[in-house]
Design a protein around this motif. Structure first.
Motif, PDB file in Angstrom:
ATOM      1  N   SER A  98      97.150  26.413   1.329  1.00 18.67           N
ATOM      2  CA  SER A  98      96.889  26.232   2.842  1.00 18.67           C
ATOM      3  C   SER A  98      96.468  27.442   3.186  1.00 18.67           C
ATOM      4  O   SER A  98      95.660  27.477   4.382  1.00 18.67           O
ATOM      5  N   SER A  99      96.648  28.611   2.741  1.00 15.15           N
ATOM      6  CA  SER A  99      96.286  29.925   3.568  1.00 15.15           C
ATOM      7  C   SER A  99      94.955  30.376   2.962  1.00 15.15           C
ATOM      8  O   SER A  99      94.223  31.068   3.712  1.00 15.15           O
ATOM      9  N   LEU A 100      94.366  29.537   2.217  1.00 13.64           N
ATOM     10  CA  LEU A 100      92.862  29.805   1.506  1.00 13.64           C
ATOM     11  C   LEU A 100      91.922  28.837   2.255  1.00 13.64           C
ATOM     12  O   LEU A 100      90.665  29.322   2.083  1.00 13.64           O
ATOM     13  N   ILE A 101      92.500  27.878   2.925  1.00 17.49           N
ATOM     14  CA  ILE A 101      91.472  26.730   3.487  1.00 17.49           C
ATOM     15  C   ILE A 101      91.608  26.968   4.928  1.00 17.49           C
ATOM     16  O   ILE A 101      92.500  27.400   5.526  1.00 17.49           O
ATOM     17  N   GLY A 102      90.412  26.360   5.738  1.00 14.93           N
ATOM     18  CA  GLY A 102      90.430  26.332   7.197  1.00 14.93           C
ATOM     19  C   GLY A 102      90.801  24.905   7.547  1.00 14.93           C
ATOM     20  O   GLY A 102      91.097  24.766   8.943  1.00 14.93           O
ATOM     21  N   GLN A 103      90.825  23.850   6.928  1.00 12.18           N
ATOM     22  CA  GLN A 103      91.293  22.712   7.620  1.00 12.18           C
ATOM     23  C   GLN A 103      91.954  21.805   6.387  1.00 12.18           C
ATOM     24  O   GLN A 103      91.886  21.891   5.507  1.00 12.18           O
ATOM     25  N   SER A 160      99.199  27.572  10.585  1.00  9.40           N
ATOM     26  CA  SER A 160      99.059  27.169  11.969  1.00  9.40           C
ATOM     27  C   SER A 160      97.861  27.385  12.340  1.00  9.40           C
ATOM     28  O   SER A 160      97.500  26.862  13.603  1.00  9.40           O
ATOM     29  N   GLU A 161      96.956  28.196  11.904  1.00 13.55           N
ATOM     30  CA  GLU A 161      95.591  28.539  12.426  1.00 13.55           C
ATOM     31  C   GLU A 161      94.473  27.470  12.052  1.00 13.55           C
ATOM     32  O   GLU A 161      93.569  27.328  12.556  1.00 13.55           O
ATOM     33  N   MET A 162      94.864  26.315  10.954  1.00  6.07           N
ATOM     34  CA  MET A 162      93.877  25.609  10.584  1.00  6.07           C
ATOM     35  C   MET A 162      93.621  24.238  11.393  1.00  6.07           C
ATOM     36  O   MET A 162      94.660  24.085  12.017  1.00  6.07           O
TER      37      MET A 162
END
Length: 67
Positions: A4-9, A33-35
């Motif tokens: 999840s740290s490598l993707i945006g959504q 938390s930013e995705m």
């Protein structure tokens, strides 16, 4: 490092009348938390007296199948 740290959504799939809110909150808390997070409700029960539908399709035109 998690994926999840490598993707945006992310898309989170939940089953109607089965997925617990506490489980859903825990799963979302593990994501970055930013995705952007979208939710898909699976196995829904739809009543025959009302409803909403959506369809989508695309294509590149008819293919010529001449030999």
């Amino acid at each position: 490092m998690t994926l999840s740290s490598l993707i945006g959504q992310a898309a989170v799939v939940v089953e109607q009348n089965k997925t617990k809110v506490s489980d859903l909150k825990q799963a979302v808390s593990l994501l970055n938390s930013e995705m952007s997070i979208g939710f898909i409700i699976n196995k829904t029960m739809r009543k025959a007296d009302y409803g909403y539908g959506y369809g989508y399709g695309y294509g590149y035109g008819a293919k010529d199948k001449k030999a």
